[in-house]
Design a protein around this motif. Structure first.
Motif, PDB file in Angstrom:
ATOM      1  N   ASP A 462      95.019  39.745  69.034  1.00  0.00           N
ATOM      2  CA  ASP A 462      94.375  39.538  67.738  1.00  0.00           C
ATOM      3  C   ASP A 462      93.727  38.162  67.757  1.00  0.00           C
ATOM      4  O   ASP A 462      94.405  37.140  67.722  1.00  0.00           O
ATOM      5  N   THR A 463      92.399  38.134  67.774  1.00  0.00           N
ATOM      6  CA  THR A 463      91.664  36.862  67.869  1.00  0.00           C
ATOM      7  C   THR A 463      91.032  36.447  66.540  1.00  0.00           C
ATOM      8  O   THR A 463      90.405  35.387  66.465  1.00  0.00           O
ATOM      9  N   ILE A 464      91.206  37.263  65.502  1.00  0.00           N
ATOM     10  CA  ILE A 464      90.475  37.044  64.253  1.00  0.00           C
ATOM     11  C   ILE A 464      91.419  36.537  63.172  1.00  0.00           C
ATOM     12  O   ILE A 464      92.463  37.134  62.916  1.00  0.00           O
ATOM     13  N   GLU A 465      91.053  35.432  62.537  1.00  0.00           N
ATOM     14  CA  GLU A 465      91.883  34.906  61.461  1.00  0.00           C
ATOM     15  C   GLU A 465      91.717  35.770  60.209  1.00  0.00           C
ATOM     16  O   GLU A 465      90.707  36.470  60.040  1.00  0.00           O
ATOM     17  N   PRO A 466      92.698  35.762  59.306  1.00  0.00           N
ATOM     18  CA  PRO A 466      92.593  36.548  58.070  1.00  0.00           C
ATOM     19  C   PRO A 466      91.374  36.145  57.251  1.00  0.00           C
ATOM     20  O   PRO A 466      90.877  35.025  57.353  1.00  0.00           O
ATOM     21  N   LYS A 467      90.914  37.078  56.420  1.00  0.00           N
ATOM     22  CA  LYS A 467      89.781  36.814  55.531  1.00  0.00           C
ATOM     23  C   LYS A 467      90.297  36.619  54.111  1.00  0.00           C
ATOM     24  O   LYS A 467      91.188  37.329  53.658  1.00  0.00           O
ATOM     25  N   ILE A 468      89.711  35.667  53.414  1.00  0.00           N
ATOM     26  CA  ILE A 468      90.086  35.418  52.024  1.00  0.00           C
ATOM     27  C   ILE A 468      88.822  35.329  51.185  1.00  0.00           C
ATOM     28  O   ILE A 468      87.850  34.678  51.581  1.00  0.00           O
ATOM     29  N   THR A 469      88.814  36.004  50.033  1.00  0.00           N
ATOM     30  CA  THR A 469      87.633  36.063  49.171  1.00  0.00           C
ATOM     31  C   THR A 469      88.075  35.992  47.716  1.00  0.00           C
ATOM     32  O   THR A 469      88.941  36.772  47.292  1.00  0.00           O
ATOM     33  N   PRO A 470      87.515  35.096  46.937  1.00  0.00           N
ATOM     34  CA  PRO A 470      87.847  35.076  45.502  1.00  0.00           C
ATOM     35  C   PRO A 470      87.297  36.318  44.807  1.00  0.00           C
ATOM     36  O   PRO A 470      86.227  36.815  45.167  1.00  0.00           O
ATOM     37  N   ILE A 471      88.044  36.806  43.806  1.00  0.00           N
ATOM     38  CA  ILE A 471      87.643  38.028  43.107  1.00  0.00           C
ATOM     39  C   ILE A 471      87.064  37.732  41.731  1.00  0.00           C
ATOM     40  O   ILE A 471      85.977  38.225  41.383  1.00  0.00           O
ATOM     41  N   ASN A 472      87.766  36.944  40.925  1.00  0.00           N
ATOM     42  CA  ASN A 472      87.344  36.764  39.531  1.00  0.00           C
ATOM     43  C   ASN A 472      86.927  35.331  39.202  1.00  0.00           C
ATOM     44  O   ASN A 472      86.949  34.916  38.043  1.00  0.00           O
ATOM     45  N   PHE A 473      86.553  34.576  40.244  1.00  0.00           N
ATOM     46  CA  PHE A 473      86.043  33.220  40.013  1.00  0.00           C
ATOM     47  C   PHE A 473      85.219  32.810  41.225  1.00  0.00           C
ATOM     48  O   PHE A 473      85.235  33.476  42.259  1.00  0.00           O
ATOM     49  N   LYS A 481      88.641  31.268  30.386  1.00  0.00           N
ATOM     50  CA  LYS A 481      88.801  32.559  29.726  1.00  0.00           C
ATOM     51  C   LYS A 481      89.573  33.560  30.580  1.00  0.00           C
ATOM     52  O   LYS A 481      89.702  34.735  30.207  1.00  0.00           O
ATOM     53  N   ARG A 482      90.086  33.107  31.723  1.00  0.00           N
ATOM     54  CA  ARG A 482      90.851  33.993  32.603  1.00  0.00           C
ATOM     55  C   ARG A 482      92.348  33.864  32.314  1.00  0.00           C
ATOM     56  O   ARG A 482      92.828  32.806  31.911  1.00  0.00           O
ATOM     57  N   SER A 483      93.094  34.944  32.552  1.00  0.00           N
ATOM     58  CA  SER A 483      94.559  34.880  32.481  1.00  0.00           C
ATOM     59  C   SER A 483      95.179  34.748  33.869  1.00  0.00           C
ATOM     60  O   SER A 483      96.331  34.341  34.004  1.00  0.00           O
ATOM     61  N   THR A 484      94.385  35.082  34.892  1.00  0.00           N
ATOM     62  CA  THR A 484      94.858  34.968  36.276  1.00  0.00           C
ATOM     63  C   THR A 484      93.730  34.483  37.176  1.00  0.00           C
ATOM     64  O   THR A 484      92.545  34.607  36.832  1.00  0.00           O
ATOM     65  N   ILE A 485      94.118  33.949  38.334  1.00  0.00           N
ATOM     66  CA  ILE A 485      93.181  33.677  39.428  1.00  0.00           C
ATOM     67  C   ILE A 485      93.498  34.688  40.523  1.00  0.00           C
ATOM     68  O   ILE A 485      94.644  34.783  40.970  1.00  0.00           O
ATOM     69  N   ARG A 486      92.507  35.431  40.981  1.00  0.00           N
ATOM     70  CA  ARG A 486      92.732  36.509  41.941  1.00  0.00           C
ATOM     71  C   ARG A 486      91.868  36.329  43.183  1.00  0.00           C
ATOM     72  O   ARG A 486      90.686  36.000  43.078  1.00  0.00           O
ATOM     73  N   LEU A 487      92.486  36.565  44.340  1.00  0.00           N
ATOM     74  CA  LEU A 487      91.755  36.506  45.608  1.00  0.00           C
ATOM     75  C   LEU A 487      92.191  37.667  46.492  1.00  0.00           C
ATOM     76  O   LEU A 487      93.330  38.150  46.416  1.00  0.00           O
ATOM     77  N   ARG A 488      91.273  38.107  47.350  1.00  0.00           N
ATOM     78  CA  ARG A 488      91.572  39.115  48.358  1.00  0.00           C
ATOM     79  C   ARG A 488      91.967  38.407  49.640  1.00  0.00           C
ATOM     80  O   ARG A 488      91.202  37.611  50.182  1.00  0.00           O
ATOM     81  N   LEU A 489      93.172  38.675  50.143  1.00  0.00           N
ATOM     82  CA  LEU A 489      93.662  38.086  51.391  1.00  0.00           C
ATOM     83  C   LEU A 489      94.026  39.224  52.325  1.00  0.00           C
ATOM     84  O   LEU A 489      94.935  40.008  52.035  1.00  0.00           O
ATOM     85  N   LYS A 490      93.333  39.313  53.455  1.00  0.00           N
ATOM     86  CA  LYS A 490      93.438  40.515  54.276  1.00  0.00           C
ATOM     87  C   LYS A 490      93.418  40.180  55.758  1.00  0.00           C
ATOM     88  O   LYS A 490      92.692  39.296  56.204  1.00  0.00           O
ATOM     89  N   ASP A 491      94.245  40.896  56.520  1.00  0.00           N
ATOM     90  CA  ASP A 491      94.199  40.830  57.982  1.00  0.00           C
ATOM     91  C   ASP A 491      94.393  42.244  58.517  1.00  0.00           C
ATOM     92  O   ASP A 491      95.383  42.907  58.202  1.00  0.00           O
ATOM     93  N   ASP A 492      93.458  42.707  59.331  1.00  0.00           N
ATOM     94  CA  ASP A 492      93.447  44.106  59.753  1.00  0.00           C
ATOM     95  C   ASP A 492      94.321  44.405  60.968  1.00  0.00           C
ATOM     96  O   ASP A 492      94.549  45.583  61.272  1.00  0.00           O
TER      97      ASP A 492
END
Length: 555
Positions: A462-473, A481-492
């Motif tokens: 596995d040579t690829i680092e995980p990907k992280i992407t903000p969702i609601n900011f 005006k947000r109640s949460t901070i959300r991000l997508r954190l993924k490793d395949d």
């Protein structure tokens, strides 16, 4: 006469036990939803299902209540298993369990979040002292969810014996619900119990439904010991499509009960025997839940110990016999499968097989070319033959036809000189065109891991680092005006191993939902300050590929 007295005493004891349950308990429903079940006690799962699953109208957020007065004795927050779960000990000697919650009640959540921040960990397990968090019967304790190892929103509910922690069928505790449908029988299977060294796919027999309650099949002519298997499920009522497990199974031959079990109590230490209570090959190859209607070899299951006979059909004993299999749900709706077995009296010649004979009572270290396979005593449930090879950098342990009780250690030789490549390397299980990651260790000569499945294994990378992407900011955005901070954190490939988030240098709780590759922070934690805030998230996958996410946000 002795058998009759034993049967009479058993029935009396069971009825007396149910009466005691009825007198001692008056549990209420744990959920503000109809009594609709998407899972029953003891049915086929990765282990025996140790509770019942309440449907939650397909949504999260249904109110969950304590079924009786008590105190919280255990509470956990995990990314797997039961997810967010509460255990409540009651004065009557029982413990109730509420799993896969989305949120805790305000009182409980205050305690839990305090423990998160004390330990600076998103996964916690706590055992509050007696009386530290008391609850009343009917008190709101949380909201239904989909956390942990689930496939949809529901409440997993258990009742345990507090002293032994044995799981008890919750339906024994005066719960009433609509169920007028009989269990459905989909198929009959003949399982070879003569040649137990080689596992083979059971022989399926077509069945015919005669009427609402009765099925049949053609006469079965046989010449070796066989076990019967059935593919069955139960529905609660029409238009509720969940295929649940049954409560009770009886095998009657020539009007004599030769095998019987019912799902009242399960010891967690025996939970793994689910692998041999159901036919393993049918589950792996055909995705069929074929329940054995006999006592499997070496199945140390307490709910089978009252069987005087194993239920295995022997051609030297049953020459021309009438067989009836009765399956029943909790509300005593029953279906029957009736047929005849006829012994042919002609034994087939036992075929010969190649392979290494593995006895359950011995340790083995097997070397194939430069690879090493280590088997401890009782790695398998039964003696068997293994065909192992190591060619073209692939270690083949043989077809996945036999369930494993304790893990196998496999060591595959490596000669990787580059330190980065070595760190990123792991042993993976070959699954078609995909390679499933296994947590692996290394030394100067080998990469090694533990596995609970036969099959093919290779060294992968596995040579690829995980990907992280903000969702609601976004970076430099206003989140007031947000109640949460959300991000997508993924490793395949090797998955997310660790992550830590900081707001203005302070550790911040970001909850993790692996099914959605989602991490999120609740602004109500009050870590975020007025004005500008710096968010930093460090993350790492299973082989140590690291990344850092940084953003400025305003509140």
């Amino acid at each position: 006469m002795i058998l009759f007295l034993r049967f009479f005493f058993t029935v009396f004891l069971i009825n007396y036990t149910y009466t005691i349950f009825s007198q001692e308990t008056n549990f209420i429903s744990p959920i503000e939803a109809p009594f609709d079940l998407s899972g029953t006690f003891g049915e086929y799962r990765s282990k025996f299902h140790t509770g019942i699953d309440f449907k939650s109208r397909g949504v999260q957020g249904q109110k969950i209540f304590s079924v009786e007065d008590g105190y919280i004795s255990r509470i956990e927050v995990k990314n797997y298993g039961y997810g967010k779960v509460i255990y409540i000990d009651h004065p009557n000697g029982y413990t109730s369990v509420y799993a896969h919650l989305r949120d805790f009640s305000t009182k409980i959540d205050k305690y839990v979040r305090g423990e998160h921040y004390k330990s600076r960990k998103s996964i916690i397990q706590r055992f509050p002292k007696r009386g530290e968090i008391e609850v009343k019967k009917g008190e709101l304790i949380g909201y239904s969810g989909n956390t942990g190892g689930t496939f949809g929103p529901h409440l997993h509910f258990e009742i345990r014996d507090t002293d032994t922690q044995d799981a008890l069928n919750p339906l024994m505790f005066n719960y009433k619900y609509i169920d007028k449908e009989r269990p459905l029988i989909r198929g009959l299977y003949l399982i070879d119990e003569e040649n137990t060294l080689i596992s083979s796919l059971p022989e399926k027999r077509e069945i015919t439904k005669i009427n609402d309650s009765t099925y049949t099949t053609d006469d079965i002519e046989y010449n070796k010991k066989i076990g019967l298997g059935i593919d069955i499920y139960d529905i609660q009522y029409k238009n509720l499509f969940n295929q649940n497990g049954v409560y009770k199974v009886d095998l009657v031959i020539d009007s004599i009960l030769v095998y019987s079990f019912k799902m009242d109590r399960i010891k967690f230490s025996q939970n793994h025997y689910r692998k041999i209570m159901y036919d393993y090959i049918s589950a792996i190859k055909n995705k069929r839940k074929v329940l054995k209607v006999y006592t499997p070899q070496n199945a140390n299951l307490s709910f089978l110990r009252n069987n005087d006979l194993s239920g295995i059909i022997d051609p030297t004993k049953y020459l021309n016999s009438n067989v009836s299999i009765k399956v029943s749900d909790w509300n005593k709706n029953s279906s029957y499968l009736n047929f005849k077995v006829k012994s042919s009296g002609v034994k087939e010649k036992m075929p010969t097989y190649d392979g290494i004979e593995i006895l359950t009572n011995q340790n083995y270290t097997i070397k194939k070319n430069s690879s090493v396979i280590k088997l401890k005593k009782n790695t398998f449930y039964n003696d068997l033959l293994l065909n192992i090879s190591y060619n073209d950098d692939t270690l083949d342990l043989g077809e996945d036809n036999d369930p494993i009780r304790s893990s196998i250690t496999i060591k595959i030789p490596q000669a990787i000189s580059d330190t980065l490549e070595l760190r990123q390397s792991f042993i993976g299980r070959v699954n078609g065109k995909k390679i499933a990651y296994l947590n692996s260790r290394k030394d100067d000569s080998y990469i090694y891991t533990n596995t609970l499945s036969l099959g093919k294994y290779v060294i992968s990378r596995d040579t690829i680092e995980p990907k992280i992407t903000p969702i609601n900011f976004k970076h430099n955005s206003n989140i007031s005006k947000r109640s949460t901070i959300r991000l997508r954190l993924k490793d395949d490939i090797s998955g997310i191993k660790t992550y830590n988030a900081f707001l203005n240098g302070k550790w911040a709780l970001f909850e993790y939902e692996p099914k959605l590759n989602l991490i999120f922070h609740k602004i109500s934690d009050k870590i975020i300050e007025k004005g500008k805030n710096t968010l930093i998230i460090n993350y790492q996958d299973g082989v140590g590929n690291k990344g850092v996410y940084k953003a400025e946000i305003y509140y």
